[in-house]
Design a protein around this motif. Sequence first.
Motif, mmCIF file in Angstrom:
data_model
loop_
_atom_site.group_PDB
_atom_site.id
_atom_site.type_symbol
_atom_site.label_atom_id
_atom_site.label_comp_id
_atom_site.label_asym_id
_atom_site.label_seq_id
_atom_site.Cartn_x
_atom_site.Cartn_y
_atom_site.Cartn_z
ATOM 1 N N LYS A 1 32.915 92.455 -18.593
ATOM 2 C CA LYS A 1 31.688 92.182 -19.352
ATOM 3 C C LYS A 1 30.598 93.179 -18.954
ATOM 4 C CE LYS A 1 29.146 88.192 -21.130
ATOM 5 N NZ LYS A 1 29.810 88.171 -22.440
ATOM 6 N N THR A 2 30.550 93.514 -17.664
ATOM 7 C CA THR A 2 29.605 94.526 -17.212
ATOM 8 C C THR A 2 29.974 95.896 -17.770
ATOM 9 O OG1 THR A 2 29.234 93.300 -15.156
ATOM 10 C CG2 THR A 2 28.578 95.612 -15.177
ATOM 11 N N ASN A 60 31.504 96.520 -20.584
ATOM 12 C CA ASN A 60 31.094 96.515 -21.985
ATOM 13 C C ASN A 60 29.594 96.710 -22.135
ATOM 14 O OD1 ASN A 60 32.675 94.797 -24.667
ATOM 15 N ND2 ASN A 60 33.730 96.000 -23.130
ATOM 16 N N MET A 61 28.841 96.045 -21.288
ATOM 17 C CA MET A 61 27.380 96.125 -21.393
ATOM 18 C C MET A 61 26.887 97.540 -21.092
ATOM 19 S SD MET A 61 24.711 94.353 -22.178
ATOM 20 C CE MET A 61 24.568 92.622 -21.756
ATOM 21 N N ASP A 65 22.397 89.868 -18.284
ATOM 22 C CA ASP A 65 21.256 90.048 -19.179
ATOM 23 C C ASP A 65 19.981 90.345 -18.396
ATOM 24 O OD1 ASP A 65 22.034 90.068 -21.769
ATOM 25 O OD2 ASP A 65 21.434 88.018 -22.234
ATOM 26 N N ALA A 108 27.747 99.699 -24.099
ATOM 27 C CA ALA A 108 26.829 99.455 -25.217
ATOM 28 C C ALA A 108 25.425 99.961 -24.916
ATOM 29 C CB ALA A 108 26.791 97.962 -25.539
ATOM 30 N N THR A 165 29.007 91.995 -27.477
ATOM 31 C CA THR A 165 27.798 92.541 -26.860
ATOM 32 C C THR A 165 26.889 92.991 -27.997
ATOM 33 O OG1 THR A 165 29.094 93.304 -24.972
ATOM 34 C CG2 THR A 165 26.898 94.244 -25.241
ATOM 35 N N CYS A 166 25.619 92.660 -27.906
ATOM 36 C CA CYS A 166 24.747 92.753 -29.072
ATOM 37 C C CYS A 166 23.552 93.672 -28.847
ATOM 38 C CB CYS A 166 24.220 91.365 -29.441
ATOM 39 S SG CYS A 166 25.511 90.095 -29.500
ATOM 40 N N HIS A 171 26.655 94.207 -33.506
ATOM 41 C CA HIS A 171 27.429 93.412 -32.545
ATOM 42 C C HIS A 171 28.754 94.118 -32.277
ATOM 43 C CE1 HIS A 171 24.554 90.123 -33.040
ATOM 44 N NE2 HIS A 171 24.502 90.537 -34.283
ATOM 45 N N GLY A 212 26.751 85.115 -18.745
ATOM 46 C CA GLY A 212 26.204 86.466 -18.628
ATOM 47 C C GLY A 212 24.721 86.519 -18.365
ATOM 48 N N SER A 272 21.798 92.690 -25.350
ATOM 49 C CA SER A 272 22.027 91.374 -24.745
ATOM 50 C C SER A 272 23.488 90.969 -24.875
ATOM 51 C CB SER A 272 21.153 90.301 -25.411
ATOM 52 O OG SER A 272 21.562 90.080 -26.742
ATOM 53 N N CYS A 273 23.851 89.875 -24.188
ATOM 54 C CA CYS A 273 25.236 89.350 -24.272
ATOM 55 C C CYS A 273 25.207 87.835 -24.155
ATOM 56 C CB CYS A 273 26.093 89.962 -23.166
ATOM 57 S SG CYS A 273 25.526 89.595 -21.496
#
Length: 384
Positions: free
Chosen positions: A59-60, A62-63, A255, A66, A354-355, A367, A251, A188-189
């Motif tokens: 997740k990190t 991906n963030m 964030d 992005a 991830t947005c 997104h 998350g 954000s996520c």
Amino acid sequence: MLKTAIPQDPNAFFADLRPVRDFALLADPNRFHPVPDDWVIGTADIVDSTGEIARGRYKTVNMVGAAVISAMVNAMGGRAFPYVFGGDGASFAVAGSDEACARTVLAALRRWAEEEFSISLRAALVPVSAIRAAGRDLRVARYAASDGVDYAMFAGRGLAWAEAQMKNGEFSVEQAQPGAIPVLTGLSCRWSNVRSRNGQILSVVVQPTERATERDFADLARRIVGMTGALLRDGHPLPATGPDVRWPPPGLDLDARVSRAGRSFRLQKFVLLWQNLLIWMLFRTNIRLGGFRPDHYARTAVENADYRKFDDGLKMTLDCDAETRNRLEALLEEARRQGKIRFGLFAQDEAMMTCFVPSAMRDDHVHFVDGAAGGYAAAAGRIK
């Protein structure tokens, strides 16, 4: 009397392209347009993303990937430019007049990723002219995922060449000075992961080889898109009504680190906790607040999701059943044996999103969808 020529906006090339509404049509190479010679490609990815995934940090990953897009969108002040999200990184193209801006952004991102997350991000700026001098090309199309958002698609094998040069240390962008922070407003996520309804969330990465002509790959891509089109909603991994919104949000720490912009992490986490409580209550009750309609926002987020893309190959995040996966794998394996492609598949139970949301009151929020346990990075690691 001589007339003074009116300078042409160097960004008009991409802004003036007509978006394609049918994803299957993008299998046709004629839908793509040459990027001007005086533009540059910016590209960045995480060093040893496989190791980061093994440590449970996807997740990190991906963030941070992005963040490359978010920082550039903010720096460009709303001007349209082509970009593509790759899971553990991202690439974009801008006019030569924006090269200094892109270099500043990428330098700050490298420093920020290291200081905030202990992640090594590499980055490069590659002239389009250098891509063509190497015998590759760079062409782009616009795909309208909805009325509010369109995404860039790349062809010509120039993007893959630029990424390979970056990994070899060429055209490198150096880190900014300590303390540099990119502007990541809107990143954000907050959505919850989405479990597969058909059996598995399948991450698919397909790349043409040197032996494959553009027509070879186009024909294969058309067959793949047609095959996956038989899945419910073309294999879209998100429910039509949108993912769940939970409180406390998953998350939250991530964030807070992304949005704190040098402020206290603990204070930013506290602020986000209470902001998300209000968001959760709005979605739970479907109460409108001013111009914000929770049900409309959730449906639009699904429509705007980039779960399929062409970026010198084909990437898809699919909610897939076993039968379709077997048929897809057989098709890909046949093309691989013919020497036309390399491919990788990776299955997991959930998809994540991830947005980048410039404003929740408009429909232009974007997104980025990926598998939640490795996604595109894991599929790329299994390429054969």
